[in-house]
Design a protein around this motif. Sequence first.
Motif, mmCIF file in Angstrom:
data_model
loop_
_atom_site.group_PDB
_atom_site.id
_atom_site.type_symbol
_atom_site.label_atom_id
_atom_site.label_comp_id
_atom_site.label_asym_id
_atom_site.label_seq_id
_atom_site.Cartn_x
_atom_site.Cartn_y
_atom_site.Cartn_z
ATOM 1 N N SER A 64 0.825 -1.197 0.000
ATOM 2 C CA SER A 64 0.000 0.000 0.000
ATOM 3 C C SER A 64 0.862 1.251 0.000
ATOM 4 C CB SER A 64 -0.925 0.009 1.227
ATOM 5 O OG SER A 64 -1.784 -1.105 1.210
ATOM 6 N N LEU A 65 1.917 1.259 0.809
ATOM 7 C CA LEU A 65 2.797 2.413 0.874
ATOM 8 C C LEU A 65 3.524 2.609 -0.455
ATOM 9 C CD1 LEU A 65 4.301 1.915 4.444
ATOM 10 C CD2 LEU A 65 2.634 3.639 3.733
ATOM 11 N N LEU A 66 3.916 1.496 -1.072
ATOM 12 C CA LEU A 66 4.637 1.567 -2.327
ATOM 13 C C LEU A 66 3.764 2.165 -3.431
ATOM 14 C CD1 LEU A 66 7.165 0.816 -4.025
ATOM 15 C CD2 LEU A 66 6.060 -1.401 -4.438
ATOM 16 N N ARG A 67 2.522 1.718 -3.494
ATOM 17 C CA ARG A 67 1.638 2.146 -4.580
ATOM 18 C C ARG A 67 0.714 3.291 -4.179
ATOM 19 N NH1 ARG A 67 -0.129 -3.607 -7.425
ATOM 20 N NH2 ARG A 67 1.915 -4.590 -7.317
ATOM 21 N N ARG A 68 0.816 3.732 -2.923
ATOM 22 C CA ARG A 68 -0.024 4.806 -2.419
ATOM 23 C C ARG A 68 -1.504 4.459 -2.541
ATOM 24 N NH1 ARG A 68 3.130 10.297 -4.510
ATOM 25 N NH2 ARG A 68 5.129 9.806 -3.509
ATOM 26 N N ARG A 69 -1.805 3.207 -2.321
ATOM 27 C CA ARG A 69 -3.189 2.730 -2.334
ATOM 28 C C ARG A 69 -3.367 1.715 -1.221
ATOM 29 N NH1 ARG A 69 -5.148 0.409 -7.888
ATOM 30 N NH2 ARG A 69 -6.815 -0.173 -6.449
ATOM 31 N N SER A 70 -4.595 1.625 -0.704
ATOM 32 C CA SER A 70 -4.881 0.649 0.359
ATOM 33 C C SER A 70 -5.470 -0.636 -0.198
ATOM 34 C CB SER A 70 -5.873 1.250 1.361
ATOM 35 O OG SER A 70 -7.147 1.456 0.756
ATOM 36 N N PHE A 71 -5.891 -0.617 -1.463
ATOM 37 C CA PHE A 71 -6.546 -1.767 -2.095
ATOM 38 C C PHE A 71 -7.779 -2.200 -1.301
ATOM 39 C CE2 PHE A 71 -2.319 -1.681 -3.803
ATOM 40 C CZ PHE A 71 -2.527 -1.918 -5.153
ATOM 41 N N THR A 72 -8.480 -1.223 -0.748
ATOM 42 C CA THR A 72 -9.766 -1.460 -0.091
ATOM 43 C C THR A 72 -10.763 -0.413 -0.575
ATOM 44 O OG1 THR A 72 -9.170 -0.074 1.817
ATOM 45 C CG2 THR A 72 -8.755 -2.444 1.998
ATOM 46 N N VAL A 73 -12.012 -0.812 -0.618
ATOM 47 C CA VAL A 73 -13.105 0.074 -1.016
ATOM 48 C C VAL A 73 -14.194 -0.017 0.044
ATOM 49 C CG1 VAL A 73 -15.018 0.322 -2.666
ATOM 50 C CG2 VAL A 73 -12.680 0.035 -3.495
ATOM 51 N N GLY A 74 -14.751 1.117 0.408
ATOM 52 C CA GLY A 74 -15.838 1.137 1.375
ATOM 53 C C GLY A 74 -17.184 1.084 0.682
ATOM 54 N N LEU A 75 -18.121 0.326 1.262
ATOM 55 C CA LEU A 75 -19.495 0.259 0.754
ATOM 56 C C LEU A 75 -20.426 0.726 1.865
ATOM 57 C CD1 LEU A 75 -21.502 -0.564 -1.468
ATOM 58 C CD2 LEU A 75 -21.486 -2.883 -0.529
ATOM 59 N N LEU A 76 -21.087 1.850 1.640
ATOM 60 C CA LEU A 76 -22.012 2.414 2.616
ATOM 61 C C LEU A 76 -23.440 2.121 2.198
ATOM 62 C CD1 LEU A 76 -20.520 5.994 3.192
ATOM 63 C CD2 LEU A 76 -20.583 4.137 4.870
ATOM 64 N N THR A 77 -24.286 1.731 3.154
ATOM 65 C CA THR A 77 -25.682 1.451 2.826
ATOM 66 C C THR A 77 -26.580 1.727 4.019
ATOM 67 O OG1 THR A 77 -27.203 -0.230 1.960
ATOM 68 C CG2 THR A 77 -25.540 -0.975 3.526
ATOM 69 N N ASN A 78 -27.851 1.976 3.741
ATOM 70 C CA ASN A 78 -28.865 2.028 4.801
ATOM 71 C C ASN A 78 -29.876 0.900 4.639
ATOM 72 O OD1 ASN A 78 -30.230 2.913 2.541
ATOM 73 N ND2 ASN A 78 -31.167 4.693 3.516
ATOM 74 N N ASP A 79 -29.510 -0.064 3.797
ATOM 75 C CA ASP A 79 -30.368 -1.234 3.548
ATOM 76 C C ASP A 79 -30.120 -2.264 4.645
ATOM 77 O OD1 ASP A 79 -31.917 -3.254 2.479
ATOM 78 O OD2 ASP A 79 -30.456 -3.801 0.936
ATOM 79 N N THR A 80 -30.835 -2.110 5.756
ATOM 80 C CA THR A 80 -30.587 -2.902 6.965
ATOM 81 C C THR A 80 -30.655 -4.403 6.711
ATOM 82 O OG1 THR A 80 -31.555 -1.104 8.251
ATOM 83 C CG2 THR A 80 -31.254 -3.210 9.371
ATOM 84 N N TYR A 81 -31.626 -4.841 5.906
ATOM 85 C CA TYR A 81 -31.816 -6.272 5.690
ATOM 86 C C TYR A 81 -30.951 -6.831 4.566
ATOM 87 C CZ TYR A 81 -35.843 -5.694 8.740
ATOM 88 O OH TYR A 81 -36.646 -5.404 9.811
ATOM 89 N N GLY A 82 -30.282 -5.958 3.828
ATOM 90 C CA GLY A 82 -29.406 -6.438 2.760
ATOM 91 C C GLY A 82 -30.127 -6.913 1.526
ATOM 92 N N ARG A 83 -31.425 -6.592 1.421
ATOM 93 C CA ARG A 83 -32.206 -7.067 0.275
ATOM 94 C C ARG A 83 -31.589 -6.594 -1.047
ATOM 95 N NH1 ARG A 83 -33.251 -8.552 -3.545
ATOM 96 N NH2 ARG A 83 -35.169 -8.654 -4.777
ATOM 97 N N PHE A 84 -31.146 -5.346 -1.099
ATOM 98 C CA PHE A 84 -30.569 -4.800 -2.319
ATOM 99 C C PHE A 84 -29.047 -4.688 -2.234
ATOM 100 C CE2 PHE A 84 -34.847 -2.936 -1.773
ATOM 101 C CZ PHE A 84 -35.469 -3.529 -2.855
ATOM 102 N N SER A 85 -28.524 -4.390 -1.048
ATOM 103 C CA SER A 85 -27.083 -4.150 -0.921
ATOM 104 C C SER A 85 -26.259 -5.429 -1.075
ATOM 105 C CB SER A 85 -26.763 -3.484 0.420
ATOM 106 O OG SER A 85 -27.169 -4.288 1.504
ATOM 107 N N LEU A 86 -26.771 -6.573 -0.632
ATOM 108 C CA LEU A 86 -25.972 -7.798 -0.720
ATOM 109 C C LEU A 86 -25.780 -8.272 -2.161
ATOM 110 C CD1 LEU A 86 -27.099 -9.808 2.442
ATOM 111 C CD2 LEU A 86 -25.052 -8.411 2.096
ATOM 112 N N PRO A 87 -26.835 -8.287 -3.005
ATOM 113 C CA PRO A 87 -26.569 -8.609 -4.420
ATOM 114 C C PRO A 87 -25.626 -7.606 -5.076
ATOM 115 C CG PRO A 87 -28.916 -8.783 -3.940
ATOM 116 C CD PRO A 87 -28.278 -8.169 -2.733
ATOM 117 N N LEU A 88 -25.775 -6.325 -4.727
ATOM 118 C CA LEU A 88 -24.862 -5.323 -5.255
ATOM 119 C C LEU A 88 -23.429 -5.604 -4.823
ATOM 120 C CD1 LEU A 88 -26.899 -2.034 -4.798
ATOM 121 C CD2 LEU A 88 -25.698 -2.674 -6.886
#
Length: 349
Positions: A64-88
């Motif tokens: 990460s330090l070498l490439r200046r990237r963390s190789f992680t992406v955050g996914l924010l949702t308010n879909d409590t049950y995951g009906r739409f967010s989990l397939p996404l």
Amino acid sequence: MALDDQSAFPKPVTLRDVAAEAGVSVATASKALNDQGRMTAETRERIRETAQRLGFRPNSLAQSLLRRRSFTVGLLTNDTYGRFSLPLMSGISDALVDAGVSVFLCNVEEDPRLGQLHVEAMLDKRVDGIIATGKRIDRHLPVDLSNLRIPVIYAFTQPDPDAVAFVSDDAGGARLAVEHFCRLGRRRIAHVSGPASFAVVHARAQAYRDVLTENGLSVTEPLLGSWSEAWGHEAVARLFDGAADDASERPDAVFCGNDQIARGVIDALRERGLDVPGDVGVIGFDNWEIVAEATRPPLTSVDMNLAALGREAGLTLLSLVGGKPAAPGIRKLLCRLVVRQSCGRLPDG
């Protein structure tokens, strides 16, 4: 075995081990594994094969330090049950896994303070970007994602102005359902959907009206209620009880705004002694398989292709992280009709 017996646990393979085994310097080994530096293709391949054979795993922090990237992406949702967010999320992960990028999911519920805490935590972790998703396309998440200085993509939620967003083509999906009924020879097609406060309800209802008009069929005003099986039961009572003595006045098809409504419609039709699909065909929306496949008969439904939508969002985010521009605006992805037994067969079999 004593807990402090370190001999029971093999030491991790180091870059120095790889270099020694391959007969090169540590610097050369590092450059080969990071696809940098000048060397022959044979040397680079030999070092990579040696690393794989020894089971060498690069230090993710160093990478990460070498490439200046963390190789992680955050996914924010308010879909409590995951009906739409989990397939996404499934589609997003599929798009990112080959690039070595991990996704971690945070549920902001409807709490602006919680949403801000999650965003700050993501920024502290130096995420490469954020994908925001929700449970409806006409509501913004309760958190400000503007001016974060990292790429932000919106998927199945209301975007900020001038952002990149992905949504399903709800009107197109409704057209698929109603046009399918028309091809089946259905002529009295009713529409039962969810609350009037949802933008998708109006988009689907307008597509329903348009298709009927284009086919020269009479339009019955859509019935709007809740996203529930109970509303499906109630809607059938409104549609059928008043026309009980005249079969020619009854709907021969019902297009439903979601699969739960459709399941309630089918149960209510059965209770009235009507056969599905013999007397009345039924099509739902969402293709929630746990509902659609368990319905009797199994439910034909419009699939919003959420995994494909997530994949497109993930690939676009990768491009932005890589420095490639993406034109702002809302991209609509096609839906598909998953045909099961509840709508009947085409006249030719």
